[in-house]
Design a protein around this motif. Structure first.
Motif, PDB file in Angstrom:
ATOM      1  N   ASP A   1      42.097  -4.964  19.059  1.00  0.00           N
ATOM      2  CA  ASP A   1      41.661  -5.552  17.789  1.00  0.00           C
ATOM      3  C   ASP A   1      41.772  -7.070  17.813  1.00  0.00           C
ATOM      4  O   ASP A   1      40.880  -7.769  17.319  1.00  0.00           O
ATOM      5  N   VAL A   2      42.843  -7.585  18.393  1.00  0.00           N
ATOM      6  CA  VAL A   2      43.018  -9.034  18.470  1.00  0.00           C
ATOM      7  C   VAL A   2      41.974  -9.655  19.398  1.00  0.00           C
ATOM      8  O   VAL A   2      41.401 -10.711  19.097  1.00  0.00           O
TER       9      VAL A   2
ATOM     10  N   ARG B   1      48.993 -13.765  12.555  1.00  0.00           N
ATOM     11  CA  ARG B   1      48.068 -13.252  11.536  1.00  0.00           C
ATOM     12  C   ARG B   1      48.659 -13.334  10.132  1.00  0.00           C
ATOM     13  O   ARG B   1      47.937 -13.304   9.139  1.00  0.00           O
TER      14      ARG B   1
ATOM     15  N   SER C   1      49.025  -1.844  21.319  1.00  0.00           N
ATOM     16  CA  SER C   1      48.442  -1.125  20.178  1.00  0.00           C
ATOM     17  C   SER C   1      47.542  -2.022  19.341  1.00  0.00           C
ATOM     18  O   SER C   1      46.638  -1.527  18.653  1.00  0.00           O
ATOM     19  N   ALA C   2      47.770  -3.332  19.383  1.00  0.00           N
ATOM     20  CA  ALA C   2      46.955  -4.274  18.612  1.00  0.00           C
ATOM     21  C   ALA C   2      46.047  -5.119  19.498  1.00  0.00           C
ATOM     22  O   ALA C   2      45.232  -5.890  18.992  1.00  0.00           O
TER      23      ALA C   2
END
Length: 352
Positions: free
Chosen positions: A89-90, A39, A85-86
């Motif tokens: 969203d990814v 990202r 944790s991501a």
């Protein structure tokens, strides 16, 4: 980026270039051209210009992009290597571009929560199994991907990067996912096994992180190998019962992703979860430890989620419960150990 690369059907996608993602990308690049997603524009430029990712060496066959659509349109097989944790969203970011024909394998040993928008774990009064998602369940909820698998096992990135011998498990309900994962990753120094119980394999990889934190704490206290043997054996029993309660199988807990990974991470100074426990035992505070760590110790979040599940399901898991009190309620590690030593375990093995 050349059109030649994109026209090659052997192009494999990797999402995430942390320590494990970088290692997997390099292993894949031994046989195929690899397109990685990062990202951060600076990381993408570093990979494409210098063949390094945040200082770590990258194979010359690896090219980077910041565009999810580009990666999905270029690759049929994609490895998701991002922290839990991501992860959600990814997955949502890639969702418009993932198709049912894609084959997706993740390597994340963590859990996500399916909560109403704006609600946190601390506000949930009844954390039942339906609210707890493994990473394959996140992919199936957030995208139209069908052929989903996971990669799990005793795979410490630092050792893999040195080419030391190791093995992993590709788990999926779809045999073609297992066969493709084996074809892409298997080598003379890296064995790849298959397992159809994807939930059991995912849970094994998740739950062993709890025991690894406790093992690090024992080491930090200098309590010896007998105590570690006690912890690992009782931890194995706890993993089996929790995996059953969450929908996994006993068989997977005894495989490479379960006992194999458990023994490795409970003995390795290169394990992030082990390191957290060790530093806690040396008197450091959790927030300080987490602030100084470059990557996530997945076991911290797992302890919180499993504690909520235990309360909702009216179950007991003494190692997890006491570790929660150490991490979040200022219970002294020595006191938690004394509790476990006195806990009335009357039967050695009660699940076979």
């Amino acid at each position: 980026m050349s059109s030649k690369i994109f026209s090659d059907s052997s192009l494999i996608g990797v999402v995430g270039v942390g320590s494990f993602g970088t290692v997997i990308a390099n292993m894949l690049a031994e046989k195929n051209q690899v397109l990685v997603y990062a990202r951060n524009a600076e990381v993408v430029a570093e990979i494409n210009e210098n063949h390094t990712a945040q200082g770590k060496s990258m194979h010359e066959s690896i090219v980077a992009t910041q565009d999810p659509q580009q990666l999905c349109e270029s690759c049929q097989t994609i490895f998701f290597m991002v922290p839990s944790s991501a992860f959600q969203d990814v997955a949502r970011k890639f969702s418009p571009f993932l198709q049912p024909y894609h084959l997706v394998i993740h390597g994340t040993k963590g859990l996500c929560l399916d909560l109403p928008e704006g609600q946190s774990l601390d506000e949930v009064k009844n954390l039942d199994r339906n609210r707890i998602l493994t990473m394959s369940e996140v992919l199936q909820k957030e995208t139209v991907a069908v052929r989903v698998g996971c990669l799990a096992g005793p795979n410490i990135a630092k050792e893999l990067s040195k080419g030391q011998p190791a093995a992993t498990v590709i788990a999926s309900k779809f045999n073609e996912v297992i066969l493709e994962g084996q074809r892409l990753l298997r080598s003379e120094k890296f064995q790849v096994y298959g397992n159809s119980d994807i939930i059991g394999v995912e849970l094994s990889g998740v739950l062993k992180n709890i025991i690894a934190i406790a093992a690090g704490a024992l080491a930090g206290l200098g309590l010896g190998e007998n105590a570690k043997g006690l912890l690992i054996s009782r931890g194995m029993v706890e993993m089996v019962h929790l995996s059953r309660a969450l929908g996994g199988s006993v068989k997977s807990a005894f495989g490479l992703a379960g006992v194999g990974d458990l023994v490795t991470t409970c003995n390795s100074v290169n394990s992030r979860n082990y390191t957290v426990g060790y530093r806690l035992a040396k008197g450091e505070k959790l927030l300080q430890i987490l602030d100084e760590m470059e990557e996530v110790a997945e076991g911290i979040n797992t302890v919180k989620i499993i504690k909520g599940f235990l309360e909702a399901a009216d179950l007991r898991a003494p190692i997890t419960e006491n570790l929660y009190r150490v991490l979040f309620e200022d219970l002294e590690i020595e006191e938690a150990l004394q509790f476990l030593m006195k806990y009335p375990f009357n039967v050695d093995v009660d699940f076979v």
